[in-house]
Write a protein that holds these residues in place. Structure first.
Motif, PDB file in Angstrom:
ATOM      1  N   THR A  34       0.834  -1.211   0.000  1.00 17.34           N
ATOM      2  CA  THR A  34       0.000   0.000   0.000  1.00 17.34           C
ATOM      3  C   THR A  34       0.862   1.252   0.000  1.00 17.34           C
ATOM      4  OG1 THR A  34      -1.750  -1.166   1.176  1.00 17.34           O
ATOM      5  CG2 THR A  34      -1.814   1.236   1.236  1.00 17.34           C
ATOM      6  N   PHE A  35       1.852   1.291   0.892  1.00 14.12           N
ATOM      7  CA  PHE A  35       2.701   2.482   0.985  1.00 14.12           C
ATOM      8  C   PHE A  35       3.543   2.673  -0.268  1.00 14.12           C
ATOM      9  CE2 PHE A  35       2.092   1.885   5.663  1.00 14.12           C
ATOM     10  CZ  PHE A  35       1.335   3.051   5.842  1.00 14.12           C
ATOM     11  N   ALA A  36       4.001   1.589  -0.874  1.00 12.81           N
ATOM     12  CA  ALA A  36       4.763   1.700  -2.115  1.00 12.81           C
ATOM     13  C   ALA A  36       3.897   2.286  -3.222  1.00 12.81           C
ATOM     14  CB  ALA A  36       5.308   0.332  -2.529  1.00 12.81           C
ATOM     15  N   LEU A  37       2.647   1.828  -3.316  1.00 10.87           N
ATOM     16  CA  LEU A  37       1.742   2.365  -4.336  1.00 10.87           C
ATOM     17  C   LEU A  37       1.442   3.837  -4.084  1.00 10.87           C
ATOM     18  CD1 LEU A  37      -0.697  -0.656  -4.710  1.00 10.87           C
ATOM     19  CD2 LEU A  37       0.982   0.151  -6.379  1.00 10.87           C
ATOM     20  N   GLU A  42       7.565   0.943  -7.267  1.00 16.46           N
ATOM     21  CA  GLU A  42       7.200  -0.448  -7.551  1.00 16.46           C
ATOM     22  C   GLU A  42       6.956  -1.198  -6.234  1.00 16.46           C
ATOM     23  OE1 GLU A  42       6.414  -3.744  -9.922  1.00 16.46           O
ATOM     24  OE2 GLU A  42       6.917  -1.731 -10.638  1.00 16.46           O
ATOM     25  N   PRO A  43       5.769  -1.776  -6.069  1.00 14.77           N
ATOM     26  CA  PRO A  43       5.504  -2.523  -4.832  1.00 14.77           C
ATOM     27  C   PRO A  43       6.270  -3.842  -4.814  1.00 14.77           C
ATOM     28  CG  PRO A  43       3.632  -2.699  -6.310  1.00 14.77           C
ATOM     29  CD  PRO A  43       4.604  -1.744  -6.949  1.00 14.77           C
TER      30      PRO A  43
END
Length: 115
Positions: A34-37, A42-43
């Protein structure tokens, strides 16, 4: 177990066969995805367990086993590999006991062959 305790656990997908450990992969925390998105990066990728399962199904002579496990914070993929190198039978038995079985074609000598 509290939500905080659950977030502290590391989650792993593990696959081995009659020749030994084949794959150990960390399953990323959904919060990391979630935080990467949200950051626009890139997640982390999930292990392709369906691909592993296909490999296991098409190689039944190797008696694959696939498990998901949780481990306390600080345990990483290398620790699990070292556990299999040090004592593979105990490692497999421990994972069978504490893990969640995804796939198992374990060779069991006590199978009834003729009824």
């Amino acid at each position: 177990m509290t939500d905080e305790d659950i977030r502290q656990l590391g989650h792993f997908a593990i696959m081995w066969d009659c020749h030994g450990l084949e794959v150990v992969a960390r399953v990323p925390d959904p919060a990391d995805t979630t935080f990467a998105l949200l950051k626009g990066v890139e997640p982390p990728r999930l292990p392709n367990i369906k691909h592993w399962e296909l490999r296991a199904r098409y190689n039944p002579q190797r008696h694959y086993e696939i498990y998901l496990i949780s481990a306390v914070d600080g345990i990483d993929e290398d620790d699990i590999r070292e556990m299999f190198e040090a004592n593979p039978q105990e490692a497999a038995d421990t994972i069978r006991r504490i893990g969640h079985k995804v796939y198992s074609d374990r060779n069991q000598e006590n199978k009834i062959l003729i009824r």
